[in-house]
Design a protein around this motif. Structure first.
Motif, short mmCIF file in Angstrom:
data_model
loop_
_atom_site.label_atom_id
_atom_site.label_comp_id
_atom_site.label_asym_id
_atom_site.label_seq_id
_atom_site.Cartn_x
_atom_site.Cartn_y
_atom_site.Cartn_z
N ARG A 101 0.83 -1.21 0.00
CA ARG A 101 0.00 0.00 0.00
C ARG A 101 0.86 1.25 0.00
O ARG A 101 0.61 2.19 -0.76
CB ARG A 101 -0.92 0.02 1.23
N ARG A 102 1.90 1.26 0.81
CA ARG A 102 2.74 2.45 0.89
C ARG A 102 3.61 2.63 -0.35
O ARG A 102 4.05 3.73 -0.64
CB ARG A 102 3.59 2.41 2.16
N THR A 103 3.86 1.54 -1.04
CA THR A 103 4.61 1.64 -2.29
C THR A 103 3.71 2.08 -3.45
O THR A 103 4.20 2.55 -4.48
CB THR A 103 5.27 0.29 -2.63
N GLY A 104 2.41 1.91 -3.25
CA GLY A 104 1.46 2.32 -4.27
C GLY A 104 1.19 1.25 -5.31
O GLY A 104 0.91 1.56 -6.47
N VAL A 105 1.28 -0.02 -4.88
CA VAL A 105 1.02 -1.13 -5.80
C VAL A 105 -0.06 -2.02 -5.20
O VAL A 105 -0.47 -1.86 -4.05
CB VAL A 105 2.30 -1.94 -6.08
N SER A 106 -0.52 -2.98 -5.98
CA SER A 106 -1.57 -3.88 -5.51
C SER A 106 -1.05 -4.76 -4.38
O SER A 106 0.16 -4.97 -4.23
CB SER A 106 -2.05 -4.76 -6.66
N HIS A 107 -1.97 -5.30 -3.60
CA HIS A 107 -1.58 -6.15 -2.49
C HIS A 107 -0.86 -7.40 -2.95
O HIS A 107 -0.07 -8.00 -2.20
CB HIS A 107 -2.82 -6.54 -1.67
N ALA A 108 -1.13 -7.82 -4.17
CA ALA A 108 -0.50 -9.03 -4.70
C ALA A 108 0.89 -8.78 -5.27
O ALA A 108 1.68 -9.72 -5.42
CB ALA A 108 -1.39 -9.65 -5.78
N ALA A 109 1.21 -7.54 -5.56
CA ALA A 109 2.46 -7.22 -6.26
C ALA A 109 3.72 -7.71 -5.52
O ALA A 109 4.64 -8.23 -6.17
CB ALA A 109 2.55 -5.71 -6.51
N PRO A 110 3.84 -7.56 -4.20
CA PRO A 110 5.07 -7.99 -3.53
C PRO A 110 5.39 -9.47 -3.71
O PRO A 110 6.56 -9.86 -3.68
CB PRO A 110 4.81 -7.67 -2.05
N TYR A 111 4.36 -10.28 -3.92
CA TYR A 111 4.58 -11.72 -4.01
C TYR A 111 5.29 -12.13 -5.29
O TYR A 111 5.72 -13.27 -5.42
CB TYR A 111 3.25 -12.46 -3.87
N LYS A 112 5.45 -11.19 -6.22
CA LYS A 112 6.24 -11.47 -7.42
C LYS A 112 7.72 -11.56 -7.08
O LYS A 112 8.50 -12.14 -7.83
CB LYS A 112 6.02 -10.36 -8.45
N HIS A 113 8.09 -10.95 -5.94
CA HIS A 113 9.51 -10.91 -5.56
C HIS A 113 9.78 -11.53 -4.19
O HIS A 113 10.90 -11.99 -3.94
CB HIS A 113 9.99 -9.46 -5.55
N PHE A 114 8.79 -11.53 -3.30
CA PHE A 114 8.96 -12.07 -1.95
C PHE A 114 7.80 -13.00 -1.64
O PHE A 114 6.66 -12.56 -1.59
CB PHE A 114 9.02 -10.92 -0.93
N ARG A 115 8.11 -14.26 -1.42
CA ARG A 115 7.02 -15.23 -1.23
C ARG A 115 6.29 -15.02 0.09
O ARG A 115 5.15 -15.42 0.25
CB ARG A 115 7.56 -16.66 -1.31
N ASP A 116 6.97 -14.37 1.04
CA ASP A 116 6.33 -14.06 2.32
C ASP A 116 7.07 -12.91 2.99
O ASP A 116 8.11 -12.44 2.51
CB ASP A 116 6.28 -15.28 3.24
N ARG A 117 6.53 -12.44 4.08
CA ARG A 117 7.11 -11.32 4.82
C ARG A 117 8.51 -11.66 5.31
O ARG A 117 9.41 -10.81 5.31
CB ARG A 117 6.20 -10.99 6.00
N GLU A 118 8.73 -12.90 5.75
CA GLU A 118 10.02 -13.30 6.29
C GLU A 118 11.12 -13.19 5.24
O GLU A 118 12.27 -12.85 5.57
CB GLU A 118 9.94 -14.73 6.84
#
Length: 202
Positions: free
Chosen positions: A41-58
């Protein structure tokens, strides 16, 4: 959550943008309780977008910790100068740089040594941590060669040095180095005591 402006993402390196946002959040809040959803959200992308690069928060947290170790190593290296009069002086400079880095980046430093930065399952993080630790080992070995440090097992010198420097860093970022307890210049005094025990005597 403290005041952190959203960082709208338009184009370019999404992975880098997510990392930069997470580092900014870590710097402000000094903890890593945020979620990938909040980073997105703070990056300004969809909630699914981070999972393209990071499979999880850890996985993201381990990436941040790896960056922290690289930056710490750079800070320590920059603090040392070949023109310094002795290995002891270089050791003090590197140690003070480490403590200063921790004080300036308390959230990141704590993350680097937390259970969320599991070095046993992330080769990149392990290598970054060991590379930084190698700076300490290099100084100790150099000091043994030039007669500055005692000719004992370098692992013993490393354990004593690391315990002292890391302990001082953790006390510093917890604001526990109080003058009424440890005097007005606790870091130089503690390092002098450490080095007096490590250095060769005539």
């Amino acid at each position: 959550m403290s005041e952190i402006k959203d960082r709208p993402y338009h184009h370019g390196d999404l992975r880098r943008a997510l990392i930069d946002t997470a580092l900014a959040m870590l710097a402000v809040d000094q903890n890593w309780t945020f979620t990938l959803r909040e980073v997105a959200r703070r990056t300004g992308v969809s909630h699914a977008a981070p999972y393209k690069h990071f499979r999880d928060r850890e996985m993201l947290l381990r990436e941040l910790a790896s960056i922290g170790f690289v930056r710490l190593g750079e800070t320590m290296t920059e603090a040392m100068s070949p023109a310094m009069p002795s290995t002891r002086a270089q050791f003090v400079a590197a140690a003070q740089a480490c403590i200063g880095f921790a004080y300036q980046n308390p959230g990141l430093y704590r993350l680097m040594f937390s259970s969320d930065a599991d070095k046993t399952i992330d080769p990149q993080l392990h290598d970054a941590a060991m590379s930084t630790f190698g700076i300490l080992l290099g100084l100790l070995e150099k000091g043994q060669r030039d007669g500055s440090f005692r000719p004992v097992a370098v692992s013993a010198l490393a354990a004593a040095s690391w315990a002292q420097v890391h302990g001082l860093a953790m006390l510093a970022i917890s604001h526990q180095l109080l003058e009424e307890k440890v005097g007005s210049a606790p870091v130089p005094a503690a390092l002098d005591m450490l080095l007096d025990g490590m250095c060769c005597t005539d």
